[in-house]
Design a protein around this motif. Sequence first.
Motif, PDB file in Angstrom:
ATOM      1  N   GLY A  48      -2.108   1.427   0.963  1.00 31.36           N
ATOM      2  CA  GLY A  48      -2.654   0.194   1.523  1.00 31.36           C
ATOM      3  C   GLY A  48      -2.853  -0.883   0.466  1.00 31.36           C
ATOM      4  N   PHE A  49      -3.395  -0.490  -0.693  1.00 35.30           N
ATOM      5  CA  PHE A  49      -3.585  -1.444  -1.784  1.00 35.30           C
ATOM      6  C   PHE A  49      -2.251  -1.998  -2.273  1.00 35.30           C
ATOM      7  N   SER A  50      -1.254  -1.136  -2.395  1.00 36.57           N
ATOM      8  CA  SER A  50       0.071  -1.579  -2.847  1.00 36.57           C
ATOM      9  C   SER A  50       0.695  -2.541  -1.839  1.00 36.57           C
ATOM     10  N   ALA A  51       0.521  -2.261  -0.558  1.00 41.29           N
ATOM     11  CA  ALA A  51       1.075  -3.153   0.472  1.00 41.29           C
ATOM     12  C   ALA A  51       0.442  -4.533   0.391  1.00 41.29           C
ATOM     13  N   VAL A  52      -0.866  -4.587   0.211  1.00 39.40           N
ATOM     14  CA  VAL A  52      -1.541  -5.884   0.112  1.00 39.40           C
ATOM     15  C   VAL A  52      -1.103  -6.617  -1.157  1.00 39.40           C
ATOM     16  N   ALA A  53      -0.972  -5.903  -2.268  1.00 43.97           N
ATOM     17  CA  ALA A  53      -0.555  -6.537  -3.528  1.00 43.97           C
ATOM     18  C   ALA A  53       0.862  -7.096  -3.423  1.00 43.97           C
ATOM     19  N   VAL A  54       1.767  -6.345  -2.833  1.00 46.31           N
ATOM     20  CA  VAL A  54       3.152  -6.816  -2.673  1.00 46.31           C
ATOM     21  C   VAL A  54       3.196  -8.020  -1.735  1.00 46.31           C
ATOM     22  N   ALA A  55       2.402  -7.999  -0.666  1.00 44.54           N
ATOM     23  CA  ALA A  55       2.371  -9.135   0.257  1.00 44.54           C
ATOM     24  C   ALA A  55       1.811 -10.387  -0.420  1.00 44.54           C
TER      25      ALA A  55
END
Length: 92
Positions: A48-55
């Motif tokens: 979840g953290f990686s998805a938010v960072a990439v977005a």
Amino acid sequence: MKWVRRLFLVAAALLAGWLLVWLGFGGRADFVAGEPYGASVAVGAWLGFSAVAVAVVAGVIFAQQLVMAILGRIDAGPLFPGLLGRRGRRRP
């Protein structure tokens, strides 16, 4: 623009992975049950953290490309050449 689309697709894939871990592999149940948290909670959190960072990175790149396109268009010449009698003259 192709990098922005690709980054948003990566973010969507990461979010799908998070949803799969969270709901499919018991991440939510482990989280609600309390301490100590299992691997499914940790993996889900990192996904979840990686998805938010990439977005966020994709959003920043999109904003940068948008500003550069606007500045390039403004630098190319008058936006409305016939407005207020300025027939094609460049703005100062």
